[in-house]
Scaffold this active site. Structure first.
Site, mmCIF file in Angstrom:
data_model
loop_
_atom_site.group_PDB
_atom_site.id
_atom_site.type_symbol
_atom_site.label_atom_id
_atom_site.label_comp_id
_atom_site.label_asym_id
_atom_site.label_seq_id
_atom_site.Cartn_x
_atom_site.Cartn_y
_atom_site.Cartn_z
ATOM 1 C CG HIS A 1 3.562 -39.233 18.664
ATOM 2 N ND1 HIS A 1 2.212 -39.240 18.479
ATOM 3 C CD2 HIS A 1 4.001 -38.028 18.204
ATOM 4 C CE1 HIS A 1 1.824 -38.088 17.939
ATOM 5 N NE2 HIS A 1 2.917 -37.337 17.748
ATOM 6 C CD GLN B 1 -11.749 2.692 -0.368
ATOM 7 O OE1 GLN B 1 -11.907 2.560 0.840
ATOM 8 N NE2 GLN B 1 -11.812 3.854 -0.992
ATOM 9 C CD GLN C 1 9.902 11.966 10.391
ATOM 10 O OE1 GLN C 1 8.991 11.167 10.195
ATOM 11 N NE2 GLN C 1 10.841 12.203 9.470
ATOM 12 C CE1 TYR D 1 -3.960 2.088 0.193
ATOM 13 C CE2 TYR D 1 -2.591 3.428 1.636
ATOM 14 C CZ TYR D 1 -3.719 3.282 0.859
ATOM 15 O OH TYR D 1 -4.593 4.331 0.714
ATOM 16 C CG HIS E 1 5.095 12.297 7.810
ATOM 17 N ND1 HIS E 1 5.001 11.844 6.521
ATOM 18 C CD2 HIS E 1 6.397 12.115 8.175
ATOM 19 C CE1 HIS E 1 6.181 11.409 6.116
ATOM 20 N NE2 HIS E 1 7.044 11.558 7.096
ATOM 21 C CG ASP F 1 11.661 9.648 6.311
ATOM 22 O OD1 ASP F 1 11.460 8.615 6.964
ATOM 23 O OD2 ASP F 1 11.422 10.791 6.746
ATOM 24 C CB SER G 1 5.360 10.122 11.269
ATOM 25 O OG SER G 1 6.771 10.057 11.205
ATOM 26 C CG ASN H 1 -5.987 6.822 6.080
ATOM 27 O OD1 ASN H 1 -6.279 5.625 6.163
ATOM 28 N ND2 ASN H 1 -6.587 7.633 5.224
ATOM 29 C CD GLU I 1 7.669 5.876 12.193
ATOM 30 O OE1 GLU I 1 7.362 5.465 11.053
ATOM 31 O OE2 GLU I 1 7.192 6.922 12.685
ATOM 32 C CG HIS I 2 11.649 7.922 12.298
ATOM 33 N ND1 HIS I 2 10.323 8.297 12.179
ATOM 34 C CD2 HIS I 2 11.960 7.260 11.159
ATOM 35 C CE1 HIS I 2 9.855 7.885 11.023
ATOM 36 N NE2 HIS I 2 10.815 7.251 10.373
ATOM 37 C CD GLU J 1 4.001 -34.612 24.840
ATOM 38 O OE1 GLU J 1 3.623 -34.966 23.708
ATOM 39 O OE2 GLU J 1 4.709 -33.606 25.052
#
Length: 422
Positions: free
Chosen positions: A413, A183, A251, A123, A254, A354, A229, A206, A320-321, A408
């Site tokens: 087995h 979608q 940042q 995406y 964003h 980035d 971000s 988003n 994140e950064h 077990e």
């Protein structure tokens, strides 16, 4: 904005910094409705939702054929930048690829092999800004991993953003769809008449995109649920306040909900960063968005009682950064375990990662770096273990296997081992 003292933060103020979320709860139900509609109506739903949410009347949902033309027609300077970024991203992610292996362990030949997924969706956000860089960050690692079919979904526009299309072509995308929001995630997950379903969906978006990824997870794999971000700058008195402020603003532009934080143990530096923020925000193209981000409760300039307290804050924050602009940046880095991507020194702006340094900018937010890392080539691989035992190797293990199997209550087995020695 004026700096705050970490030790004086109230519980609510601390929670704003450390309990960040992607903001998906408010839209998750609506995202689920969109997913249901797309999975039922297919292309008809995609076109109707494009008209409703993007104000675009979509004809062809598949715009792959536009990408090669965009790559040929885009400005030479932009194409050079795309090619430079792509080359660096390729080189870095190629180093991440694991090798198949097998070794002998006292009669047991054990190993591991890696195989790519067959179909992946990337995406690439649109809306208030187009992100060709996100196309490169998603498509290139998947192609390096050997994924046969890599599709890009990006919001429809009239015309489609040529730089995004050019980046998709440069990265080697196999299909490009004019679909955005929840979608698009639904179409990639379940397929439509036009869109081929995939096994994994990656890329930022988003809160509608994130909510949709949360809904389809389980039916397909995803990278992670990312929020707005984030940047945390840990700095000392040697840092240039103007550079720190410029990284925060980068940042902040964003998203109004971006979290931008600087923490230092030097009061004069904290004051200077505050002043630089006030000065630099004026004249920025996205000044309104930046101002909103600076004003939200998860942003601010913070004064620590010591650099040790600043480092402890950074580790708990799990940014994140993470930018470290301090004289002893390597020593500080050694004390940090939780960060999506780290930027060391005054000449390493987050913007480098980035776009073009080579590392991936699809990174965990909301403290996710405490649990996982950013997007990488191996995110598109499956691993399979392989083993071969000779008779002696099995004999050496037979008592352990049969004892545990019977403990077990799994007698068959145990019998499957004993029969080999009859």
């Amino acid at each position: 904005m004026s700096y705050r003292v970490i030790a004086d933060l109230s519980p609510d103020e601390r929670a704003a910094f450390f309990e960040r979320d992607a903001g998906i709860d408010a839209v998750r139900s609506d995202a689920a409705d969109i997913i249901d509609r797309v999975s039922t109506e297919g292309d008809v739903a995609l076109r109707d939702l494009a008209s409703k949410h993007d104000d675009v009347e979509v004809g062809n949902l598949d715009v792959t054929d536009l990408a090669e033309r965009a790559h040929e027609d885009v400005d030479d300077g932009i194409l050079d930048a795309i090619e430079t970024a792509a080359a660096n991203i390729r080189a870095f992610h190629e180093r991440q690829m694991p090798n198949d292996w097998r070794e002998e362990f006292d009669g047991r030949e054990l190993g591991r092999r890696f195989r790519p997924l067959s179909a992946v969706g990337v995406y690439a956000p649109g809306g208030t800004a187009a992100y060709p860089s996100s196309v490169l960050m998603g498509v290139l690692p998947a192609k390096i991993a050997g994924v046969d079919h890599v599709a890009v979904a990006t919001p429809p526009a009239d015309p489609m953003n040529p730089v995004t299309l050019a980046a998709a072509h440069e990265a080697g995308a196999d299909a490009i769809y004019a679909a955005g929001g929840a979608q698009a995630i639904a179409a990639l997950a379940y397929g439509t008449e036009t869109v081929t379903p995939v096994q994994k969906i990656v890329g930022p978006g988003n809160r509608w995109v994130t909510a949709a990824k949360a809904e389809v997870r389980g039916d397909v794999e995803i990278d992670f649920l990312a929020g707005p971000s984030e940047i945390l700058v840990v700095c000392d008195e040697t840092a240039d306040p103007e550079l720190v402020a410029s990284d925060l603003l980068a940042q902040a532009e964003h998203d109004p909900n971006a979290s931008v934080v600087a923490v230092t143990a030097d009061e004069a530096t904290a004051e200077a960063i505050d002043d630089a923020l006030d000065t630099q925000v004026d004249g920025r193209d996205r000044a309104d968005i930046i101002s909103d981000a600076l004003d939200n409760d998860a942003s601010g300039v913070l004064l620590a009682r010591s650099m040790s307290e600043a480092v402890l804050f950074a580790e708990e924050y799990a940014a994140e950064h993470l930018s470290i602009q301090a004289d002893d940046d390597e020593a500080i880095l050694d004390r940090i375990d939780s960060a999506g991507s780290v930027f060391l020194g005054p000449n390493t702006p987050v913007a480098a990662g980035d776009y073009a340094s080579g590392t991936n900018h699809v990174l965990p937010t909301n403290g996710g770096a405490k649990r996982f890392g950013g997007l990488s080539a191996d995110a598109f691989l499956r691993s399979t273990t392989v083993q071969r035992l000779d008779s002696a190797g099995l004999d050496a293990l037979s008592e352990s296997i049969t004892t545990l199997a019977e403990a077990e209550g799994l007698e068959a087995h145990a019998e499957s081992v004993r029969r080999r020695f009859e």
